[in-house]
Design a protein around this motif. Structure first.
Motif, PDB file in Angstrom:
ATOM      1  N   UNK A 160       0.865  -1.110  -0.093  1.00 40.82           N
ATOM      2  CA  UNK A 160       0.016   0.031  -0.237  1.00 40.82           C
ATOM      3  C   UNK A 160       0.791   1.273  -0.007  1.00 40.82           C
ATOM      4  N   UNK A 161       0.124   2.611  -0.418  1.00 40.16           N
ATOM      5  CA  UNK A 161       0.948   3.774  -0.349  1.00 40.16           C
ATOM      6  C   UNK A 161       0.087   4.267   0.901  1.00 40.16           C
ATOM      7  N   UNK A 162       0.968   5.259   1.594  1.00 38.64           N
ATOM      8  CA  UNK A 162       0.264   6.300   2.644  1.00 38.64           C
ATOM      9  C   UNK A 162       0.964   7.520   2.731  1.00 38.64           C
ATOM     10  N   UNK A 163      -0.077   8.520   3.019  1.00 43.10           N
ATOM     11  CA  UNK A 163       0.508   9.980   2.922  1.00 43.10           C
ATOM     12  C   UNK A 163       1.568  10.108   4.211  1.00 43.10           C
ATOM     13  N   UNK A 164       2.560  10.679   4.040  1.00 42.47           N
ATOM     14  CA  UNK A 164       3.519  11.040   5.072  1.00 42.47           C
ATOM     15  C   UNK A 164       3.019  12.004   6.008  1.00 42.47           C
ATOM     16  N   UNK A 165       3.712  12.155   6.980  1.00 40.10           N
ATOM     17  CA  UNK A 165       3.515  13.410   7.848  1.00 40.10           C
ATOM     18  C   UNK A 165       4.557  14.607   7.405  1.00 40.10           C
ATOM     19  N   UNK A 166       5.249  14.401   6.457  1.00 39.33           N
ATOM     20  CA  UNK A 166       6.016  15.311   5.714  1.00 39.33           C
ATOM     21  C   UNK A 166       5.078  15.999   4.746  1.00 39.33           C
ATOM     22  N   UNK A 167       4.775  17.152   4.601  1.00 42.93           N
ATOM     23  CA  UNK A 167       3.934  17.768   3.620  1.00 42.93           C
ATOM     24  C   UNK A 167       4.460  17.022   2.033  1.00 42.93           C
ATOM     25  N   UNK A 168       3.720  16.744   1.150  1.00 44.89           N
ATOM     26  CA  UNK A 168       3.829  16.377  -0.137  1.00 44.89           C
ATOM     27  C   UNK A 168       4.713  15.300  -0.634  1.00 44.89           C
ATOM     28  N   UNK A 169       4.832  14.444   0.706  1.00 40.90           N
ATOM     29  CA  UNK A 169       5.761  13.263   0.486  1.00 40.90           C
ATOM     30  C   UNK A 169       4.465  12.015   0.771  1.00 40.90           C
ATOM     31  N   UNK A 170       4.690  10.790   0.160  1.00 42.18           N
ATOM     32  CA  UNK A 170       4.108   9.791   0.508  1.00 42.18           C
ATOM     33  C   UNK A 170       4.945   8.559   0.925  1.00 42.18           C
ATOM     34  N   UNK A 171       4.650   7.449   1.196  1.00 44.52           N
ATOM     35  CA  UNK A 171       5.412   6.215   1.695  1.00 44.52           C
ATOM     36  C   UNK A 171       4.801   5.030   1.043  1.00 44.52           C
ATOM     37  N   UNK A 172       5.516   4.331   0.220  1.00 43.06           N
ATOM     38  CA  UNK A 172       5.179   3.094  -0.112  1.00 43.06           C
ATOM     39  C   UNK A 172       5.717   1.954   0.573  1.00 43.06           C
ATOM     40  N   UNK A 173       5.021   1.008   0.909  1.00 41.32           N
ATOM     41  CA  UNK A 173       5.157  -0.345   1.452  1.00 41.32           C
ATOM     42  C   UNK A 173       5.255  -1.284   0.563  1.00 41.32           C
ATOM     43  N   UNK A 174       6.324  -2.115   0.347  1.00 38.94           N
ATOM     44  CA  UNK A 174       6.317  -3.172  -0.628  1.00 38.94           C
ATOM     45  C   UNK A 174       7.095  -4.371  -0.032  1.00 38.94           C
ATOM     46  N   UNK A 175       7.467  -5.317  -1.148  1.00 42.67           N
ATOM     47  CA  UNK A 175       8.055  -6.737  -0.675  1.00 42.67           C
ATOM     48  C   UNK A 175       9.273  -6.569  -0.033  1.00 42.67           C
ATOM     49  N   UNK A 176      10.136  -5.622  -0.669  1.00 45.08           N
ATOM     50  CA  UNK A 176      11.473  -5.475  -0.206  1.00 45.08           C
ATOM     51  C   UNK A 176      11.940  -4.306   0.915  1.00 45.08           C
ATOM     52  N   UNK A 177      10.939  -3.587   1.351  1.00 47.60           N
ATOM     53  CA  UNK A 177      10.944  -2.735   2.222  1.00 47.60           C
ATOM     54  C   UNK A 177      10.130  -1.375   2.184  1.00 47.60           C
ATOM     55  N   UNK A 178      10.121  -0.261   2.775  1.00 47.51           N
ATOM     56  CA  UNK A 178       9.498   0.779   2.364  1.00 47.51           C
ATOM     57  C   UNK A 178      10.294   2.268   2.172  1.00 47.51           C
ATOM     58  N   UNK A 179       9.846   2.956   1.454  1.00 45.16           N
ATOM     59  CA  UNK A 179      10.552   4.216   0.868  1.00 45.16           C
ATOM     60  C   UNK A 179       9.400   5.285   0.831  1.00 45.16           C
ATOM     61  N   UNK A 180       9.819   6.352   1.308  1.00 49.44           N
ATOM     62  CA  UNK A 180       9.439   7.909   1.537  1.00 49.44           C
ATOM     63  C   UNK A 180      10.066   8.769   0.362  1.00 49.44           C
ATOM     64  N   UNK A 181       9.038   9.291  -0.586  1.00 50.66           N
ATOM     65  CA  UNK A 181       9.216  10.245  -1.575  1.00 50.66           C
ATOM     66  C   UNK A 181       8.423  11.028  -1.701  1.00 50.66           C
ATOM     67  N   UNK A 182       8.773  11.989  -2.508  1.00 49.37           N
ATOM     68  CA  UNK A 182       7.747  13.160  -3.161  1.00 49.37           C
ATOM     69  C   UNK A 182       6.695  12.576  -3.925  1.00 49.37           C
ATOM     70  N   UNK A 183       5.523  12.817  -4.010  1.00 45.49           N
ATOM     71  CA  UNK A 183       4.335  12.417  -4.707  1.00 45.49           C
ATOM     72  C   UNK A 183       3.031  12.444  -4.175  1.00 45.49           C
ATOM     73  N   UNK A 184       2.169  12.070  -4.986  1.00 48.78           N
ATOM     74  CA  UNK A 184       0.756  12.144  -4.518  1.00 48.78           C
ATOM     75  C   UNK A 184      -0.035  10.902  -4.686  1.00 48.78           C
TER      76      UNK A 184
END
Length: 243
Positions: A160-184
């Motif tokens: 799944x994807x989830x909005x981050x506490x940091x404005x304009x960032x989202x977090x993607x959770x995937x099989x190999x880990x999770x990553x925070x990046x700028x996106x919508x």
């Protein structure tokens, strides 16, 4: 780009590892070696839980599985993977066509300078392919940028994807880990028919829904995460899961 090295000569294995790490440090931080081993068993164990993008495989392994056999298994699990063969005997390279393995490159063990040059060239080609894979209109991969690093993620691996506490960032959770990046979130809603916006801050992959709790309005994902469901999305989500 996740790289795996399988080479049973300890000197050659260390040399190739250092060359890749050196190239990554100075030229491309998106490249990382996730496994450096002398046995195919370690590679197969890794693939039971994770995926890699590029493989440097010694053809002549001191094991009941040689590099060709290992490559066949990798191809079955991941048709998009880049395979680079390492060999002492150049005449064995023709077997890769017999096995229909579509190797990207071949490294023939010779002098250290020649091997270093071949590793660098193969790595450059592999990364170009890796970058292009995420740039093209693909139904299998999304490409994100994390700082200076480029990362391709297979859609089927995303929980799944989830909005981050940091404005304009989202977090993607995937099989190999999770990553925070700028996106919508809305940028990824149509990336796959399996994705569903179950909450204003959540975009889930229906293929990874393990359990739906209608009373609590939550879904439990296959990685154990519990995601909230908004009241408005509840009915449609139940229908989508049922379908």
């Amino acid at each position: 780009m996740r790289v795996i090295i399988c080479e049973d000569n300890p000197v050659q294995k260390e040399f190739i590892y250092k060359e890749i790490m050196n190239y990554a440090s100075f030229h491309e931080p998106s490249i990382e070696v996730v496994l450096c081993t002398s046995t195919p068993d370690d590679v197969l164990t890794y693939l039971d839980h994770y995926q890699a993008d590029c493989y440097f495989l010694d053809i002549e392994l001191d094991h009941h599985l040689d590099g060709m056999d290992l490559a066949v298994t990798i191809r079955k699990k991941d048709p998009l993977a880049t395979i680079i063969f390492i060999t002492t005997h150049a005449d064995r390279l023709k077997l890769t066509f017999t096995y229909k393995l579509a190797a990207l490159d071949f490294i023939v063990k010779d002098t250290p300078n020649q091997i270093a040059s071949q590793v660098k060239e193969a790595l450059e080609s592999a990364f170009v392919k890796y970058t292009q894979l995420g740039e093209v209109d693909s139904s299998e991969v999304i490409q994100i940028k994390i700082g200076e690093r480029i990362k391709n993620i297979r859609l089927q691996d995303i929980y799944y994807f989830e909005t981050s506490t940091i404005p304009h960032k989202i977090t993607v959770y995937e099989k190999n880990g999770y990553y925070e990046f700028y996106g919508r979130l809305k940028d990824f809603e149509e990336a796959s028919t399996s994705f569903y916006r179950c909450h204003k801050s959540l975009l889930i992959n229906l293929q990874h829904v393990n359990e739906l709790d209608k009373k609590k309005r939550t879904v439990t994902m296959t990685n154990g995460a519990i995601c909230d469901i908004s009241f408005r999305a509840s009915g449609e989500l139940q229908r989508r899961i049922r379908d």
